[in-house]
Design an enzyme around this catalytic site. Structure first.
Site, mmCIF file in Angstrom:
data_model
loop_
_atom_site.group_PDB
_atom_site.id
_atom_site.type_symbol
_atom_site.label_atom_id
_atom_site.label_comp_id
_atom_site.label_asym_id
_atom_site.label_seq_id
_atom_site.Cartn_x
_atom_site.Cartn_y
_atom_site.Cartn_z
ATOM 1 N N HIS A 277 -13.890 1.173 2.460
ATOM 2 C CA HIS A 277 -13.387 -0.350 2.453
ATOM 3 C C HIS A 277 -14.458 -1.166 3.305
ATOM 4 C CE1 HIS A 277 -9.893 -2.916 4.475
ATOM 5 N NE2 HIS A 277 -11.006 -3.563 4.281
ATOM 6 N N ASP B 274 -3.541 -4.802 6.374
ATOM 7 C CA ASP B 274 -4.133 -4.318 4.710
ATOM 8 C C ASP B 274 -3.602 -5.472 3.974
ATOM 9 O OD1 ASP B 274 -5.189 -1.994 6.022
ATOM 10 O OD2 ASP B 274 -3.481 -0.872 5.197
ATOM 11 N N LYS C 78 -12.250 10.937 6.374
ATOM 12 C CA LYS C 78 -11.785 9.585 6.898
ATOM 13 C C LYS C 78 -12.385 8.989 7.844
ATOM 14 C CE LYS C 78 -7.380 8.879 6.828
ATOM 15 N NZ LYS C 78 -6.541 8.504 5.835
ATOM 16 N N ARG D 6 7.157 5.545 4.096
ATOM 17 C CA ARG D 6 6.598 4.408 4.959
ATOM 18 C C ARG D 6 6.253 3.432 4.331
ATOM 19 N NH1 ARG D 6 0.776 3.846 7.735
ATOM 20 N NH2 ARG D 6 -0.041 4.324 5.527
ATOM 21 N N TRP E 295 -9.774 -2.553 13.154
ATOM 22 C CA TRP E 295 -9.667 -2.340 11.754
ATOM 23 C C TRP E 295 -9.658 -0.694 11.755
ATOM 24 C CZ3 TRP E 295 -12.975 0.954 9.532
ATOM 25 C CH2 TRP E 295 -12.543 1.314 7.844
ATOM 26 N N ASP F 15 -8.247 2.455 12.305
ATOM 27 C CA ASP F 15 -7.118 2.888 12.841
ATOM 28 C C ASP F 15 -7.224 4.075 14.085
ATOM 29 O OD1 ASP F 15 -5.005 1.608 11.858
ATOM 30 O OD2 ASP F 15 -5.169 2.766 9.985
ATOM 31 N N THR G 286 -6.408 0.558 -1.363
ATOM 32 C CA THR G 286 -7.484 0.578 -0.490
ATOM 33 C C THR G 286 -7.720 -1.012 -0.320
ATOM 34 O OG1 THR G 286 -9.879 1.100 0.175
ATOM 35 C CG2 THR G 286 -9.098 1.766 -2.164
ATOM 36 N N GLY G 287 -8.393 -1.475 0.716
ATOM 37 C CA GLY G 287 -8.813 -2.678 0.863
ATOM 38 C C GLY G 287 -10.261 -3.078 0.020
ATOM 39 N N ARG H 19 0.760 -1.144 0.129
ATOM 40 C CA ARG H 19 0.002 -0.001 -0.034
ATOM 41 C C ARG H 19 0.787 1.213 0.146
ATOM 42 N NH1 ARG H 19 -4.997 -0.446 2.373
ATOM 43 N NH2 ARG H 19 -5.985 -2.766 2.109
HETATM 44 C C1 NOJ Z 1 -6.501 2.966 6.240
HETATM 45 C C2 NOJ Z 1 -5.427 1.737 6.739
HETATM 46 O O1 NOJ Z 1 -4.400 1.518 5.652
HETATM 47 C C3 NOJ Z 1 -6.301 0.483 7.227
HETATM 48 O O2 NOJ Z 1 -5.358 -0.371 7.786
HETATM 49 C C4 NOJ Z 1 -7.255 0.938 8.168
HETATM 50 O O3 NOJ Z 1 -8.186 -0.361 8.324
HETATM 51 C C5 NOJ Z 1 -8.337 2.067 7.490
HETATM 52 N N1 NOJ Z 1 -7.328 3.209 7.116
HETATM 53 C C6 NOJ Z 1 -9.371 2.383 8.521
HETATM 54 O O4 NOJ Z 1 -8.734 3.160 9.557
#
Ligand code: NOJ
Length: 799
Positions: free
Chosen positions: A642, A350, A634, A343, A490, A492, A707-708, A333
């Protein structure tokens, strides 16, 4: 307002109006060399890592947008007028010059038609070589002979993201360029892994290796001095900023064309450059490399192809969503215009989730990633939240260390095995499902017996690793018997510490159930009993502690205060607590129906489902960072992409095909193709989030590609809407579709056999299968695994 369209026949997105509001990017390369490139040919290349091994420079978040890039300029040597094949950097009036960008699968094509000259520049990275080819074709479409000059331009990076941006007293004098045999060579501190070359299939008429000689003082890429002069200055130097510009004069009769190949490669002139120049000076080699790349993607995309009444779904699933999910797995990512280095490594959660979506199309890379993740798994049971997998590689596989005087020393194992204070409660749980899905897809049951070291010492089989993951979550529970939130789950920005996370308990239940299925296959009866008891206990705790009357709460702070309850002033209802209650199988009956109704009623919008509402407005560190993020952005009440597919899956589990499709459609980038003034971002890629209704730019999408969402939407559609699910016993078919779909078709390749599936829905139901015919014979339940090499006709009647 729209800027382009989907060209499904060529598997391309075509941008026919170049002044798109933000950069629309694409990814070139599928192995070690990668270029992230915009619709204006701006972008950068890196080799394996965006931190070190950077190849070309990028001024991130800069103005003008996306500079510099991998550019080709054309100059009319009779008039002195010049332009670029991509709209930028010269930015010609596009009402007079026609510009088109075609983003394809691992290539981008820039086309320009101006002043009776048609030019095309195709960028791609062949499968077997670490070189980016620029296949440039210039044609005289007018009636007069033309004298033209063609110039390339790119800017080399100081190799390491930090050195490229700081302590320039050192780095400015550590890089050198030279020219010989028609090849520009660039290096940093003479270190062997820092050599790059830039070559072509012609003998240049002039060249520049020094950026400032090509561009000139007080100028930019828009008006380089070399273009005004009509030639480069044959510059090269030790020290300074370096570029790759090769210049060729061409003469074109009316109707005539000329094809020029430029090559940006990894390695020195002697070791790689000369051989690559020779190889790709042969145009047939270029054509066949491009053909190979096309076939590579045809093979991947052909594993699952669908034909449904929903054109956008077909385009996204058959091409773009798979491509996006693959991109996340291949490049992790950390390479985009937003993530630009510094980073890097693997994010535990992820990568685990990304893997899950493409176990069928990329079995090798997903297996490799799973092993990397298992090496980053501790004997305590948790995964290292963000780690450099290179650290756990046997010495011979490691990337060379950066030994430069300006850089922080490379990490070692002891530095990266973090303690409980940095553990995210969800990280390793995702891996349980990824491993099981990988085994089911690929049929390698003995993968569970493979021995893999723990990050902190010792080793265990894959099976033992999984048990440690499940046991960890069972051990770290809070006062109410729900999994502790720890550093985060999940989300963050939900930092509950010893407080409790509903989502993780649901996820724990889900992972246990998936594991039990595998344990049964392996005949591990004791574990089936042990983990069934564990699952039952989790379910009881969830149902007892988390139900709020209309929906499920999101958790408890460490002081025992409920989060996501009807009684909360802000953050009343969270999406994940509802979708995961249902998806996991914990919630059923009335509660399951009610909580998903609450999602529809309280969180749905025409751009997708909000993560939480109402947004937080007051910092509260017992809840976490989410309360310090601006409203509607966000994690604080945006439409975080996601989790949207989880809601689709939950609706499918409940048999609500119409609602599942409503949710899918609301956030589908394809559907926003004609409202780009709102969305702004690419319509072919999911973004990390979309501004929520509490933000003034509601509907604006940000952070494309990494993004997932892609992997999860791919799963939601293929396995839950279209309902094609491989299992240990065979192919399960259990669609959940809108009631107005009369039929759809899927072609699925699985374990060497082809299944041509036709689903009919004569009664207009949303879910339910009445009968299945396999090659004309009735099947009860799953379709047994068919022999390799067979082509099987499957007819499914819903009702
Ligand atoms: C982006 C992060 O890469 C992911 O790990 C996290 O689950 C989402 N933000 C939600 O916080």
């Amino acid at each position: 307002m729209k800027y382009g369209y989907f060209d499904d026949n060529n598997k391309e997105y075509v941008i026919d109006r170049p002044d798109v509001p933000v950069s629309w990017t694409n990814y070139l390369g599928v192995n070690d060399l990668c270029t992230v490139i915009s619709h204006n040919a701006g972008g950068y290349s890196f080799y394996k890592s965006t931190e070190h091994h950077r190849v070309t420079r990028f001024r991130q978040n800069g103005i003008p947008l996306d500079r510099p890039g991998h550019y080709v300029y054309i100059r009319d040597d009779e008039t002195g007028e010049y332009w670029s094949v991509s709209w930028q950097p010269t930015g010609k009036d596009f009402t007079k010059a026609k510009y088109i960008c075609r983003h394809g699968l691992s290539y981008s094509k820039f086309q320009c038609s101006y002043n009776d000259i048609e030019a095309e520049q195709t960028l791609f990275i062949p499968l077997g070589d670490d070189v980016e080819l620029w296949d440039v074709n210039i044609k005289n479409t007018g009636s007069k002979p033309r004298k033209l000059s063609v110039f390339s331009y790119l800017e080399f990076s100081f190799h390491h993201v930090e050195i490229d941006n700081q302590n320039l007293q050192m780095s400015l004098y550590a890089s050198g360029s030279n020219y010989g045999d028609g090849i520009i060579e660039y290096d940093f501190f003479y270190e062997p892994w820092t050599y790059h070359f830039f070559a072509s299939n012609f003998n240049p008429d002039s060249y520049d290796c020094v950026r400032d000689s090509f561009i000139g003082n007080y100028r930019t890429e828009t008006n380089p001095a070399a273009l005004e002069q009509g030639r480069c200055s044959n510059s090269s130097e030790l020290g300074g900023n370096h570029c790759g510009s090769l210049h060729k004069k061409i003469f074109l009769q009316p109707g005539e064309n000329n094809r020029l190949i430029f090559m940006l490669g990894v390695g020195s002139r002697e070791e790689k450059g000369k051989a690559i120049k020779q190889k790709y000076s042969n145009l047939q080699a270029v054509d066949s490399a491009f053909e190979d790349l096309k076939n590579y993607w045809i093979k991947k995309t052909s594993i699952f192809q669908c034909k449904t009444p929903h054109k956008g779904l077909d385009t996204m699933i058959n091409i773009w969503t798979l491509y996006q999910a693959e991109t996340c797995v291949v490049w992790s990512r950390f390479g985009s215009f937003v993530e630009v280095g510094g980073r890097v490594g693997l994010g535990y959660r992820d990568t685990s989730q990304d893997v899950m979506g493409v176990v069928h199309s990329n079995p090798e890379k997903t297996k490799f990633r799973i092993i990397q993740l298992l090496r980053g798994h501790t004997s305590m049971g948790y995964g290292l939240h963000l780690f450099d997998p290179d650290v756990f590689e046997p010495a011979e596989n490691k990337l060379p260390g950066v030994k430069l005087p300006t850089v922080v020393p490379k990490q070692n194992i002891a530095d990266i095995v973090h303690g409980m204070e940095d553990v995210c409660s969800d990280d390793a749980l995702w891996l349980v499902a990824s491993i099981c899905e990988w085994v089911i897809e690929n049929g390698e049951l003995n993968f569970f017996d493979r021995v893999i070291p723990y990050a902190d010492g010792g080793e265990g089989t894959v099976y033992e690793h999984i048990k440690k993951i499940l046991d960890f979550s069972a051990k770290y529970i809070g006062a109410n018997g729900i999994c502790q939130g720890l550093r985060a789950d999940w989300n963050d920005c939900l930092n509950l510490g010893g407080g409790e996370s509903a989502m993780v308990s649901f996820q724990h239940y889900w992972a246990i159930e998936i594991f039990i299925d595998s344990a049964k296959q392996l005949g591990r009866k004791d574990d089936v009993i042990k983990y069934s008891k564990m699952a039952a206990k989790v379910k009881v705790a969830c149902e007892k502690e988390l139900w709020d009357g209309e929906w499920y709460i999101r958790g408890f702070t460490k002081k025992g205060i409920k989060i996501g309850t009807n009684k909360s002033e802000e953050g009343k209802i969270f999406l994940n607590a509802q979708s995961w209650a249902v998806y996991s199988g914990v919630a059923s009956g009335e509660r399951a129906e009610k909580c998903m109704d609450a999602v529809d009623k309280n969180l749905y919008s025409s751009y997708g489902i909000h993560l939480v509402l109402p947004a937080y407005s007051k910092p509260n560190d017992d809840i976490g960072y989410i309360t310090r993020v601006y409203k509607g952005i966000k994690e604080n009440a945006s439409i975080f992409s996601h989790p949207n597919p989880w809601a689709v899956i939950a609706e499918c589990k409940l048999g609500h095909g119409n609602t599942a499709m409503k949710f899918y459609d609301s956030i589908l980038p394809y559907n926003q193709n004609d409202i780009i003034e709102i969305r702004q971002a690419e319509p072919y890629s999911y973004c990390q989030f979309i501004m929520g209704k509490d933000h003034s730019a509601h509907g604006r999408a940000r952070h494309p590609w990494l993004t997932g969402t892609a992997a999860w939407f791919y799963t939601a559609v293929t396995k839950y809407i279209l309902g094609i699910q491989p299992s240990y016993n065979g192919l399960k078919i259990d669609p959940c579709i809108p009631s107005d779909w009369n039929e759809f078709e899927v072609e699925r390749k699985w374990r060497g056999a082809i299944y041509k599936i036709k689903v009919k829905n004569p009664e207009g139901v949303e879910k339910g299968v009445k009968s299945i015919l396999l090659n004309g014979k009735n099947v009860n339940g799953v379709i047994p695994i068919q022999d390799k090499g067979t082509v099987n006709e499957v007819e499914v009647i819903m009702g």
